[in-house]
Design an enzyme around this catalytic site. Sequence first.
Site, mmCIF file in Angstrom:
data_model
loop_
_atom_site.group_PDB
_atom_site.id
_atom_site.type_symbol
_atom_site.label_atom_id
_atom_site.label_comp_id
_atom_site.label_asym_id
_atom_site.label_seq_id
_atom_site.Cartn_x
_atom_site.Cartn_y
_atom_site.Cartn_z
ATOM 1 C CD1 TRP A 105 43.041 44.210 38.166
ATOM 2 C CD2 TRP A 105 40.865 43.497 38.455
ATOM 3 N NE1 TRP A 105 42.069 45.296 37.718
ATOM 4 C CE2 TRP A 105 40.760 44.702 37.892
ATOM 5 C CE3 TRP A 105 39.714 42.820 38.705
ATOM 6 C CZ2 TRP A 105 39.922 45.439 37.273
ATOM 7 C CZ3 TRP A 105 38.488 43.501 38.272
ATOM 8 C CH2 TRP A 105 38.430 44.854 37.840
ATOM 9 C CG ASP A 173 43.239 37.632 35.636
ATOM 10 O OD1 ASP A 173 43.251 37.722 34.341
ATOM 11 O OD2 ASP A 173 42.751 38.210 36.520
ATOM 12 C CE LYS A 197 42.810 44.715 31.435
ATOM 13 N NZ LYS A 197 41.978 46.165 31.867
HETATM 14 N N1 PMP Z 1 41.770 40.495 35.861
HETATM 15 C C1 PMP Z 1 42.739 41.633 35.590
HETATM 16 C C2 PMP Z 1 44.130 41.265 35.614
HETATM 17 C C3 PMP Z 1 42.270 42.730 35.032
HETATM 18 O O1 PMP Z 1 43.135 44.059 34.730
HETATM 19 C C4 PMP Z 1 41.043 43.014 35.154
HETATM 20 C C5 PMP Z 1 40.329 44.201 34.215
HETATM 21 N N2 PMP Z 1 40.825 45.332 34.201
HETATM 22 C C6 PMP Z 1 40.034 41.991 35.327
HETATM 23 C C7 PMP Z 1 40.364 40.732 35.790
HETATM 24 C C8 PMP Z 1 38.570 42.087 35.105
HETATM 25 O O2 PMP Z 1 38.220 41.723 33.632
HETATM 26 P P1 PMP Z 1 36.730 41.768 33.223
HETATM 27 O O3 PMP Z 1 36.197 43.313 33.543
HETATM 28 O O4 PMP Z 1 36.684 41.520 31.732
HETATM 29 O O5 PMP Z 1 36.166 41.013 34.023
#
Ligand code: PMP
Length: 362
Positions: A105, A173, A197
Amino acid sequence: MIKNYGRKYNFSSGPSQIPLEVLGKIKDELFNYQESGMSIMEMSHRSKYFYGVQNNAIKLLRELYKIPNNYEILFLQGGARLQFSMIPLNYFHIGRIAYINTGPWALDAFSEAKKVDEKLCYIANESKEEIPIITEKSLIEDTKFLHITSNNTINGTQYQDYPKIKNVTLIADMTSDILSKKINFEDFGIIYASAQKNLGISGVTVVIINRSLLDKANSDLPASLSYISHFNEDCMLATSPTFSIYVLNLILEYLNNNGQIEQLEKNNIVKAEMLYGIIDNSNGFYRGYAKKSSRSRMNITFTLHSEELNKLFIRLAEEEDIINIGGHHKRGGIRLSIYNWISIEDCEKISDYMIRFMESHK
Ligand code: PMP
């Protein structure tokens, strides 16, 4: 033990479990929200009812998470992923952003920034199994921002302390650990997290942003990509994700009635220690992925000594209604995601299973 309504022990990495009380309240209010004659899904986002929900969610989040008044709270759409693009778009005019690559991520956030301007971003440090130490020396001169992923959902690592570097604004993030523990907001310029989450369901992304940084955002962007436009429009530039914000508000009310963040943080520690305790006392039967000093309280990652045994562990768990415990496809192994609303009882259930599985397969 069979759970209410035939619900399973769900350790999904997200979307994740929601407290039963919250699901019950949604059910009760579904046909007629507070005598409005309609469900929350069927009314205008500009109605007094929905404004009430949104304002209450902002107020509760500020109170419960202890967000100072010089930080604004925005409810946006597009997932955490859109923030990967909005951050460079809104702040590259001020200067360079350094990224710490602690997992897929974090790398995705960097890749999106590169598409905006590859000269203005770089990877300052990286590590999969542990959180690297970041000092002024890790950064190129003139770096104005540092982007971290506070909890690495896939690798199962988490920052215990946040980097503090003079004249560099921290952006985090927090998608997979927001509201899981008390933090000092003054350490951060921007915190963002999608809700599915720790805060509720997908569809809304919470952005907590220092007021003076908000004022400095690029004002020359298409409205949907501009923090300033969203703020000026009360986050109602596009029709709000009303149901997602409604669920977020219910989650916050639930937390307010159930021990607040202090109790939640304690529970999260108890849960994580319970599961890491089994790994550490297993004589190598369960092998943790993250270095101890960087272990996540949200995503417990480990492997057994063969892929066959991992598969068997997952299959036999399913027979006991324990589900969604396979590791991410980029990582493999096992991942137990124990976000805010996974109960201590759920963790006791998987602990009991892990001990029995070890006894019969070592
Ligand atoms: N950042 C992290 C740390 C994540 O775990 C996730 C999703 N698992 C995301 C970003 C992406 O999130 P979204 O699907 O809401 O764009």
